[in-house]
Design a protein around this motif. Structure first.
Motif, short mmCIF file in Angstrom:
data_model
loop_
_atom_site.label_atom_id
_atom_site.label_comp_id
_atom_site.label_asym_id
_atom_site.label_seq_id
_atom_site.Cartn_x
_atom_site.Cartn_y
_atom_site.Cartn_z
N SER A 52 0.83 -1.21 0.00
CA SER A 52 0.00 0.00 0.00
C SER A 52 0.86 1.26 0.00
O SER A 52 0.54 2.24 -0.68
N LEU A 53 1.98 1.25 0.73
CA LEU A 53 2.85 2.40 0.74
C LEU A 53 3.49 2.61 -0.62
O LEU A 53 3.62 3.74 -1.08
N ALA A 54 3.87 1.51 -1.27
CA ALA A 54 4.45 1.61 -2.62
C ALA A 54 3.45 2.25 -3.58
O ALA A 54 3.82 3.09 -4.41
N PHE A 55 2.17 1.85 -3.47
CA PHE A 55 1.14 2.41 -4.35
C PHE A 55 0.99 3.92 -4.15
O PHE A 55 0.99 4.69 -5.11
N TRP A 56 0.87 4.35 -2.90
CA TRP A 56 0.66 5.77 -2.65
C TRP A 56 1.90 6.59 -2.97
O TRP A 56 1.80 7.73 -3.43
N ARG A 57 3.08 6.02 -2.76
CA ARG A 57 4.31 6.73 -3.14
C ARG A 57 4.38 6.91 -4.65
O ARG A 57 4.67 8.00 -5.15
N ASP A 58 4.10 5.83 -5.39
CA ASP A 58 4.16 5.90 -6.85
C ASP A 58 3.10 6.85 -7.40
O ASP A 58 3.35 7.58 -8.36
N THR A 59 1.91 6.83 -6.80
CA THR A 59 0.82 7.70 -7.26
C THR A 59 1.17 9.17 -7.03
O THR A 59 1.00 10.01 -7.93
N ALA A 60 1.65 9.50 -5.83
CA ALA A 60 2.01 10.88 -5.52
C ALA A 60 3.21 11.34 -6.35
O ALA A 60 3.25 12.49 -6.82
N ALA A 61 4.18 10.45 -6.55
CA ALA A 61 5.35 10.80 -7.36
C ALA A 61 4.95 11.05 -8.81
O ALA A 61 5.46 11.97 -9.46
N PHE A 62 4.03 10.22 -9.32
CA PHE A 62 3.53 10.42 -10.69
C PHE A 62 2.88 11.79 -10.83
O PHE A 62 3.18 12.54 -11.77
N HIS A 98 9.83 -0.79 -5.21
CA HIS A 98 9.33 -0.09 -4.02
C HIS A 98 8.68 -1.06 -3.03
O HIS A 98 8.79 -0.88 -1.81
N ILE A 99 8.03 -2.10 -3.53
CA ILE A 99 7.44 -3.09 -2.63
C ILE A 99 8.53 -3.79 -1.82
O ILE A 99 8.46 -3.88 -0.58
N PHE A 100 9.54 -4.31 -2.52
CA PHE A 100 10.59 -5.06 -1.83
C PHE A 100 11.50 -4.14 -1.02
O PHE A 100 12.03 -4.56 0.02
N TYR A 101 11.66 -2.91 -1.48
CA TYR A 101 12.44 -1.94 -0.69
C TYR A 101 11.74 -1.68 0.64
O TYR A 101 12.38 -1.71 1.71
N ASN A 102 10.43 -1.43 0.59
CA ASN A 102 9.67 -1.19 1.81
C ASN A 102 9.71 -2.40 2.74
O ASN A 102 9.87 -2.27 3.96
N SER A 201 7.95 10.10 -14.60
CA SER A 201 6.53 10.36 -14.33
C SER A 201 5.66 9.27 -14.94
O SER A 201 4.73 8.77 -14.30
N ILE A 202 5.97 8.88 -16.17
CA ILE A 202 5.19 7.83 -16.82
C ILE A 202 5.42 6.48 -16.14
O ILE A 202 4.49 5.70 -15.94
N ALA A 203 6.69 6.21 -15.78
CA ALA A 203 7.00 4.95 -15.10
C ALA A 203 6.28 4.86 -13.76
O ALA A 203 5.73 3.80 -13.40
N PHE A 204 6.26 5.96 -13.00
CA PHE A 204 5.54 5.97 -11.73
C PHE A 204 4.05 5.77 -11.97
O PHE A 204 3.37 5.10 -11.18
N GLY A 205 3.52 6.33 -13.06
CA GLY A 205 2.11 6.14 -13.39
C GLY A 205 1.80 4.68 -13.69
O GLY A 205 0.78 4.14 -13.23
N ALA A 207 3.54 2.10 -12.61
CA ALA A 207 3.68 1.38 -11.34
C ALA A 207 2.42 1.53 -10.48
O ALA A 207 1.96 0.57 -9.86
N SER A 208 1.88 2.74 -10.47
CA SER A 208 0.67 2.99 -9.70
C SER A 208 -0.51 2.16 -10.22
O SER A 208 -1.26 1.56 -9.43
N LEU A 209 -0.68 2.13 -11.53
CA LEU A 209 -1.76 1.34 -12.13
C LEU A 209 -1.57 -0.15 -11.86
O LEU A 209 -2.54 -0.88 -11.66
N MET A 210 -0.32 -0.59 -11.86
CA MET A 210 -0.01 -2.00 -11.62
C MET A 210 -0.38 -2.41 -10.20
O MET A 210 -0.87 -3.52 -9.96
N LEU A 211 -0.16 -1.49 -9.25
CA LEU A 211 -0.41 -1.80 -7.84
C LEU A 211 -1.85 -1.52 -7.41
O LEU A 211 -2.29 -1.99 -6.36
N LEU A 212 -2.59 -0.77 -8.22
CA LEU A 212 -3.96 -0.40 -7.87
C LEU A 212 -4.87 -1.59 -7.57
O LEU A 212 -5.60 -1.58 -6.57
N PRO A 213 -4.88 -2.65 -8.41
CA PRO A 213 -5.79 -3.77 -8.14
C PRO A 213 -5.51 -4.49 -6.82
O PRO A 213 -6.38 -5.21 -6.31
N LEU A 214 -4.32 -4.31 -6.25
CA LEU A 214 -3.96 -4.99 -5.01
C LEU A 214 -4.44 -4.25 -3.76
O LEU A 214 -4.47 -4.84 -2.66
N GLN A 215 -4.82 -2.99 -3.93
CA GLN A 215 -5.14 -2.16 -2.76
C GLN A 215 -6.35 -2.62 -1.94
O GLN A 215 -6.33 -2.52 -0.70
#
Length: 307
Positions: A52-62, A98-102, A201-205, A207-215
């Motif tokens: 969840s932290l990876a998702f919100w970080r990627d979304t905000a960074a995007f 970001h998932i494995f880093y966290n 910015s696109i890569a973070f976007g 990543a955010s879309l990839m992690l969205l279904p897991l939230q």
């Protein structure tokens, strides 16, 4: 007289430019060194998970990087169709990183995770050999061996008693440099073509879309409070946007090889921050491993063209 003064000013500018560049890169490294601190504060003070932290970080960074690019270099956001797979791959590895880093920060601590992350150049060198047939010199092989030994020692593996090793933490920590290398390799040509902020910015976007279904299936970083809010803002503004901006500014004044060595100071900053702010301590063996990783990456950067 005026020409002489102008000549002196130009000379001072040439002398100071590398120093300015070095200072900016080191400052960027210190900002990156705070990443683990912010992640630890958020995960230890909320019910959030690494996912969840990876998702919100990627979304905000995007959102931050996209808006910045749109205001400064909107032409860089015009992506050619043939480059979409590279940017998608970059986003996939970035989200996984970001998932494995966290997870590694949560289990191994901020300092150890930063050291393990620094093994990335060794992974990139091997991948470049197989993907682009880049020359694998003796200097590269030697430096990778040093990095490998240093990473093993810094990870905290006790070869005499594996029961003392946190298996999940070890797995997460050792996967970190591979995902880090993955998004770096995928972004190699993208950054050169579209610029760092547009590509990221696109890569973070992605990543955010990839992690969205897991939230819906993972706890979110709640409850929201000033501590978590400040840490999250620091993670985005300081350790993501600020660090990349300073690094790119510094790269204008110094060579890439010099910058890659200077940025290794992130390890030192991360260890110091973790010591003072989180009370983390490296064992003697982990300190030796840390020094070997730094030496190996520095050797790889300095001797990459030596046969």
């Amino acid at each position: 007289m005026r020409n002489k003064v102008l000549s002196m000013n130009e000379g001072v500018s040439r002398i100071n430019s590398p120093l300015v560049g070095a200072a900016l890169v080191v400052l960027a490294a210190s900002f990156w060194g705070l990443s683990g601190i912010f992640v630890t504060i958020i995960l230890k003070n909320s019910s959030g998970t690494p996912i969840s932290l990876a998702f919100w970080r990627d979304t905000a960074a995007f959102a931050t990087l996209f808006l910045f690019t749109l205001l400064t270099h909107p032409q860089n956001l015009k992506i050619e169709r043939r480059d979409i797979p590279g940017l998608v791959g970059m986003g996939f590895f970035l989200g996984g990183f970001h998932i494995f880093y966290n997870q590694s920060v949560l289990l191994n601590g901020a300092a150890v995770t930063t050291v393990l992350q620094a093994a990335m150049p060794g992974v990139v060198t091997v991948a470049a050999f197989y993907l682009w047939k880049e020359k694998l010199t003796r200097a590269k092989v030697g430096s990778m061996l040093v990095i490998f030994i240093g990473t093993a020692l810094a990870s905290g593996v006790n070869i005499f008693s594996l029961e003392q090793t946190h298996t999940a933490g070890l797995m997460a920590g050792l996967i970190v440099p591979f995902f880090y290398a993955g998004w770096s390799l995928c972004g190699k040509n993208m950054v050169a073509k579209y610029g760092a902020t547009a590509s990221l910015s696109i890569a973070f976007g992605v990543a955010s879309l990839m992690l969205l279904p897991l939230q819906p299936f993972t706890p979110q970083p709640l409850p929201l409070n000033p501590t978590i809010g400040i840490a999250f803002c620091g993670l985005i503004v300081i350790s993501t946007f600020g660090s990349f901006t300073l690094y790119l500014m510094g790269m204008k004044y110094i060579q890439a090889g010099v910058a890659s060595i200077l940025v290794m100071s992130e390890i030192l900053f991360a260890c110091v921050f973790a010591w003072f702010l989180l009370g983390e301590r490296l064992t003697f063996v982990q300190m030796v491993g840390t020094l070997l990783v730094i030496a190996g990456v520095a050797w790889l950067s300095c001797r990459q063209d030596t046969p």
